[in-house]
Design a protein around this motif. Structure first.
Motif, PDB file in Angstrom:
ATOM      1  N   UNK A  49      -3.068  32.968  -9.435  1.00  0.00           N
ATOM      2  CA  UNK A  49      -2.356  34.207  -9.146  1.00  0.00           C
ATOM      3  C   UNK A  49      -2.042  34.731 -10.810  1.00  0.00           C
ATOM      4  N   UNK A  50      -1.953  35.970 -10.997  1.00  0.00           N
ATOM      5  CA  UNK A  50      -1.561  36.550 -12.357  1.00  0.00           C
ATOM      6  C   UNK A  50      -0.658  37.604 -11.736  1.00  0.00           C
ATOM      7  N   UNK A  51       0.228  37.907 -12.914  1.00  0.00           N
ATOM      8  CA  UNK A  51       1.241  38.838 -12.952  1.00  0.00           C
ATOM      9  C   UNK A  51       1.160  39.614 -14.354  1.00  0.00           C
ATOM     10  N   UNK A  52       1.331  40.775 -14.409  1.00  0.00           N
ATOM     11  CA  UNK A  52       1.507  41.730 -15.385  1.00  0.00           C
ATOM     12  C   UNK A  52       2.587  42.479 -15.451  1.00  0.00           C
ATOM     13  N   UNK A  53       3.479  42.379 -16.572  1.00  0.00           N
ATOM     14  CA  UNK A  53       4.471  43.256 -16.589  1.00  0.00           C
ATOM     15  C   UNK A  53       4.174  44.400 -17.400  1.00  0.00           C
ATOM     16  N   UNK A  54       4.714  45.516 -17.050  1.00  0.00           N
ATOM     17  CA  UNK A  54       4.790  46.764 -18.133  1.00  0.00           C
ATOM     18  C   UNK A  54       5.991  47.244 -17.936  1.00  0.00           C
ATOM     19  N   UNK A  81       0.575  34.604 -21.561  1.00  0.00           N
ATOM     20  CA  UNK A  81       0.283  35.496 -22.737  1.00  0.00           C
ATOM     21  C   UNK A  81       1.526  36.278 -23.084  1.00  0.00           C
ATOM     22  N   UNK A  82       2.248  35.678 -24.192  1.00  0.00           N
ATOM     23  CA  UNK A  82       3.371  36.363 -24.415  1.00  0.00           C
ATOM     24  C   UNK A  82       3.239  37.594 -24.836  1.00  0.00           C
ATOM     25  N   UNK A  83       2.096  37.683 -25.775  1.00  0.00           N
ATOM     26  CA  UNK A  83       1.955  38.947 -26.527  1.00  0.00           C
ATOM     27  C   UNK A  83       1.547  40.235 -25.158  1.00  0.00           C
ATOM     28  N   UNK A  84       0.913  39.833 -24.354  1.00  0.00           N
ATOM     29  CA  UNK A  84       0.673  40.706 -23.300  1.00  0.00           C
ATOM     30  C   UNK A  84       1.550  40.828 -22.092  1.00  0.00           C
ATOM     31  N   UNK A  85       2.742  40.062 -22.288  1.00  0.00           N
ATOM     32  CA  UNK A  85       3.503  39.883 -20.936  1.00  0.00           C
ATOM     33  C   UNK A  85       2.880  39.617 -19.655  1.00  0.00           C
ATOM     34  N   UNK A  86       1.874  38.585 -19.684  1.00  0.00           N
ATOM     35  CA  UNK A  86       1.257  38.022 -18.216  1.00  0.00           C
ATOM     36  C   UNK A  86       1.708  36.917 -18.202  1.00  0.00           C
TER      37      UNK A  86
END
Length: 118
Positions: free
Chosen positions: A20-25, A72-77
């Motif tokens: 599972x992946x999650x991306x924050x924007x 990935x802290x830089x990408x907020x994922x």
């Protein structure tokens, strides 16, 4: 505002794996804690795994040794690798984020279904 978008759920046989992946924007530069919760039918939502920006992790006892969480802290994922899946892992999985510490109001994704069945 922060939006969380999950991906990666689906149907898998017992013993199988899913990621599972999650991306924050949104208007954010960093997120202190990201993680996953799940809710099975008729049950309360429960913590699965979380990870902070400084690498501290928390896992539910039921998933220790089977699930891993990475960020990935830089990408907020945030990614949840689920191995050796069991039927009792079947649930809707929700991405969760706390922007700051001490914790502010949490943000939630829309949820993704994970079904473990033969």
């Amino acid at each position: 505002q922060v939006q969380l978008v999950e991906s990666g759920g689906g149907l898998v046989q017992p013993g199988g794996s899913l990621r599972l992946s999650c991306a924050a924007s949104g208007s954010i530069s960093s997120i202190y804690r990201m993680g996953w919760y799940r809710q099975a039918p008729g049950k309360q939502r429960e913590l699965v795994a979380t990870r902070t920006t400084d690498g501290r992790t928390v896992f539910a006892t039921s998933v220790k040794g089977r699930f891993t969480i990475s960020r990935d802290n830089a990408k907020n994922t945030v990614t949840l690798q689920m191995n050796s899946l069991k039927p009792e892992d079947t649930a809707v999985y929700y991405c969760n984020a706390y922007i700051t510490f001490p914790y502010d109001d949490p943000y939630w994704g829309q949820g993704t279904q994970v079904t473990v069945s033969s």
